[in-house]
Design an enzyme around this catalytic site. Structure first.
Site, PDB file in Angstrom:
ATOM      1  CE  LYS A 139      -0.608   0.431   4.924  1.00 47.94           C
ATOM      2  NZ  LYS A 139       0.129   1.648   5.284  1.00 47.94           N
ATOM      3  CB  THR A 140       3.819   2.250   1.891  1.00 53.22           C
ATOM      4  OG1 THR A 140       3.515   1.855   3.008  1.00 53.22           O
ATOM      5  CG2 THR A 140       4.739   3.725   1.872  1.00 53.22           C
ATOM      6  CG  ASP A 168      -0.864   5.076   4.838  1.00 55.71           C
ATOM      7  OD1 ASP A 168      -1.619   3.839   4.516  1.00 55.71           O
ATOM      8  OD2 ASP A 168       0.325   5.041   5.243  1.00 55.71           O
ATOM      9  CD  GLN A 216      -3.684  -4.672   8.386  1.00 56.12           C
ATOM     10  OE1 GLN A 216      -2.705  -4.838   8.923  1.00 56.12           O
ATOM     11  NE2 GLN A 216      -3.538  -4.788   7.031  1.00 56.12           N
ATOM     12  NE  ARG A 250       0.905  -7.593  11.331  1.00 55.69           N
ATOM     13  CZ  ARG A 250       0.658  -6.897  10.150  1.00 55.69           C
ATOM     14  NH1 ARG A 250       1.484  -5.771   9.862  1.00 55.69           N
ATOM     15  NH2 ARG A 250      -0.419  -6.982   9.421  1.00 55.69           N
TER      16      ARG A 250
END
Length: 716
Positions: free
Chosen positions: A34-35, A218, A249, A594
């Site tokens: 996503k970044t 974001d 999330q 994670r």
């Protein structure tokens, strides 16, 4: 346009990056890049001529994420990154209010109160209003004020249903008035004041709407209601909101996050379906299948299914320990095995739902000689010596900052006692003046002489600071205040504190201000904002211990999710609340995702927590993962002397260590069934022979005492 910019994007990433100039919701799964999508979208908009760098407004949730975005853009674009508005909600609102301080009714040099400073203001206010700390705990009052601000409510708009709430509203109003007098704002005020200014000034609002045609956000799932209103106010109906987030999330409802903002955006801007980023670049297939199976049980999801081209990988390892100590020893053994296989400790994380769980883990790691780091310790800008130095810097910038003055008026000790300070505060309140002005006008006497020396010290520092660089100002504040000398005489931890002060000078030397004459003010604002960030510590290779909440946004080769027991994870507070239970499942989803290569899930059949022995059953999350994805590890031989349960055990259990004593065919720790109350576990017993009562913790009904002469129990 450079073809390199779009190279390597998968089809859905490319679709998101090149989305037309209208609003979009990008549903970005964990590890889906996503970044990269967000930063490449900005670069693409600029390169394609759809927006100038100065027309970009990008909102992140941490300063670290904002810096990462700026760094990536600086490598992609030959433009001035500083002209873009990229930062956190608080950071951007701080920037806005500095520019429009007159419209906001603030001095240009307004200071930002961090959480500790705000609580100090609340304590002073409660004392001046003669309100008891016991009846009105400062932290609770602080939460009341912040909660209402984050919901967009001022004191004069609140309806109080009872006398106690009416008094809280009065305190809120008095707190606001005091902050206005002192020219200070807290974190929640930054956003609320910005929203109010834009709402009240149509011309100003239109100016920013004309400037920011593209607003990018974001972690959109973590926005609260006021943040959503601020964003949509800036965007209006014609500008494009490009929001990136993951409803699976959303784990910060306790901070006011509204996962429903994602659906509101779809509806309010007529977006239709979101763009889904489902290809995962982090985890192996087995881990993703487990995550998908878990989260699909939640209702109301926007829906997505994570997948990877990296292969299935290893099965998920599960372990049911006899006790929390046994669980910790199992983890130690597995960590040692991973280390023998060549794994770095820093790539291994131990996650837990509650901070209270860490003690047993830490004890086992210490005994095993395994270095570890508890993630999220005391932050740099929250350390005592740093806050003292910043308080002196604040007084150099504005001596009428009451909170800064009270913090250091007698640090180092200079003979100004509590009674003198109290008298100073009373006089300031009666005269309606800042403490500084009252101190300057203090009369004769020994206490007045001490105050006079303090006033002369600050005045001298202010004069000497003129014309100095920011770093020189910080050095001046540390030296002239006497802080350095004080810590040099501290044999216990003075060396570490002095090193932190030196690091503060380094931070000032590396700080780039927009305006030289405002450098001190900007640095103080940045320090307050940074105080909310986790500071990573340099050091040796070490295991990472943290709560699941703290782990969000991080990734590790191997992850241990510990304490997976009903009542602990999921937390017992969620049992009677469907929304709460779904948030717990999202938290578990975050924990699972994670892991890159190897995932361990563990629980204990007996656990000491908050001073009590507990006998829980394993978490429902074990059963929500398909069996074919799991490899169950065999427990060690059962201990010969299992711990005896207490008279009151808060949870139930299906396989607790059994007592050897027999009570009419039943034993403590045994699982039982009852026609009316359902399944439970025997946690206590009294009596003998045919006159026996058992205390049973039932899964649905809780603790009950039953007489075995009449109760119809069955062994399970």
């Amino acid at each position: 346009m450079s073809s390199d910019l779009l190279a390597g994007l998968n089809p859905e990433q490319l679709r998101a990056v090149t989305w037309p100039a209208r609003s979009a919701l990008v549903l970005a799964g964990a590890g889906s890049g996503k970044t990269r999508v967000l930063t490449t979208r900005i670069a693409w908009l600029i390169q394609s001529g759809q927006v100038s760098p100065a027309g970009v407004l990008a909102v992140t949730f941490t300063n670290k994420a904002a810096r990462e975005m700026q760094t990536r853009l600086s490598t992609q674009l030959p433009v001035n990154i500083k002209s873009m508005w990229i930062g956190t909600f608080h950071g951007l609102c701080n920037r806005f209010l500095r520019i429009h301080h007159r419209d906001a009714g603030l001095p240009q040099t307004f200071q930002i109160l961090d959480s500790a400073d705000q609580q100090a203001v609340v304590k002073r206010l409660l004392k001046s209003l003669e309100l008891s700390d016991e009846k009105f705990p400062p932290r609770a009052v602080q939460q009341f004020i912040n909660g209402n601000k984050e919901a967009g409510r001022r004191a004069d708009t609140l309806d109080a249903a009872d006398a106690y709430t009416r008094k809280l509203v009065e305190v809120y109003a008095a707190y606001d008035a005091q902050c206005r007098r002192e020219g200070v704002v807290d974190f929640a005020e930054l956003l609320l004041r910005s929203y109010e200014v834009l709402s009240a000034n149509q011309a100003l609002c239109e100016h920013y709407r004309e400037r920011f045609h593209h607003i990018l956000v974001d972690e959109f799932q973590d926005t609260n209601r006021l943040q959503y209103k601020w964003l949509t106010l800036l965007a209006g109906r014609d500008n494009a909101v490009f929001a990136v987030g993951d409803d699976d999330q959303s784990i910060y409802a306790f901070r006011g996050a509204e996962v429903g903002n994602m659906r509101s955006l779809l509806s309010d801007y007529g977006i239709g379906e979101p763009v889904r980023l489902e290809q995962n670049y982090r985890s192996m297939g087995t881990i993703l299948k487990a995550a998908n199976a878990l989260i699909e049980r939640n209702d109301g999801r926007l829906g997505k299914n994570l997948w990877t081209e990296a292969g299935e990988g290893e099965p998920i390892r599960t372990y049911q320990a006899w006790s929390d100590g046994d669980e910790a020893e199992f983890i130690v053994d597995e960590v040692r095995a991973l280390k023998r296989e060549g794994a770095s400790l820093v790539d291994i994380a131990l996650l837990y739902r509650s901070n209270a769980q860490s003690r047993v883990l830490e004890h086992a790691l210490v005994n095993a000689g395994l270095p570890y780091r508890v993630y999220g310790g005391l932050r740099f800008f929250e350390r005592q010596e740093v806050k003292h130095a910043l308080a002196y810097l604040r007084l150099i910038a504005n001596p009428e900052d009451d909170n800064a003055l009270l913090r250091v008026i007698n640090v180092p000790a200079r003979g100004i006692g509590a009674r003198t300070v109290e008298t100073l505060q009373v006089n300031a309140r009666e005269q309606g003046l800042p403490l500084w002005q009252v101190a300057c006008a203090a009369g004769g006497g020994r206490s007045a002489a001490s105050l006079g020396r303090f006033v002369l010290l600050i005045e001298s520092m202010r004069q000497r600071a003129e014309g100095l660089s920011l770093a020189e100002c910080v050095s001046l504040a540390i030296a002239d205040s006497g802080l350095r000398e004080m810590y040099e005489q501290d044999r216990k931890d003075g060396e570490e504190r002095i090193a932190n002060l030196d690091e503060l000078v380094n931070a000032a030397a590396g700080f780039i201000a927009d305006e030289r004459e405002m450098a001190v003010i900007e640095f103080l604002g940045a320090a307050s904002l940074e105080a909310g960030e986790h500071q990573a510590e340099a050091g040796q290779d070490a295991l990472q211990l943290m709560t699941v909440h703290a782990a969000k946004g991080l990734e590790f080769d191997a992850v241990f999710v510990t304490g997976l027991e009903e009542g602990l994870f999921p937390h017992e507070n969620s049992f009677n609340d469907q929304k709460g239970l779904e948030e717990e499942r999202r938290l578990m989803y975050v924990a699972v995702t994670r892991a890159r290569k190897r995932l361990y899930l563990s629980c204990a059949q007996a656990r000491m927590l908050h001073g009590q022995s507990r006998f829980p059953i394993r978490s429902r999350f074990f059963d929500e993962i398909p069996e074919e994805l799991v490899h169950e590890l065999s427990p060690k031989p059962r201990p010969e002397a299992p711990p005896r349960p207490p008279a009151r055990a808060p949870w139930h259990n299906t396989a607790a260590p059994l007592s050897s004593h027999d009570y009419m065919g039943f034993r403590i720790g045994q699982s039982v069934g009852h026609a009316k109350f359902g399944l439970g576990v025997v946690v206590n017993a009294e009596g003998a022979g045919d006159d026996v009562r058992l205390q049973i913790n039932f899964a649905e009904q809780g603790l009950k005492w039953l007489d075995l002469r009449y109760a119809r129990l069955t062994a399970e």
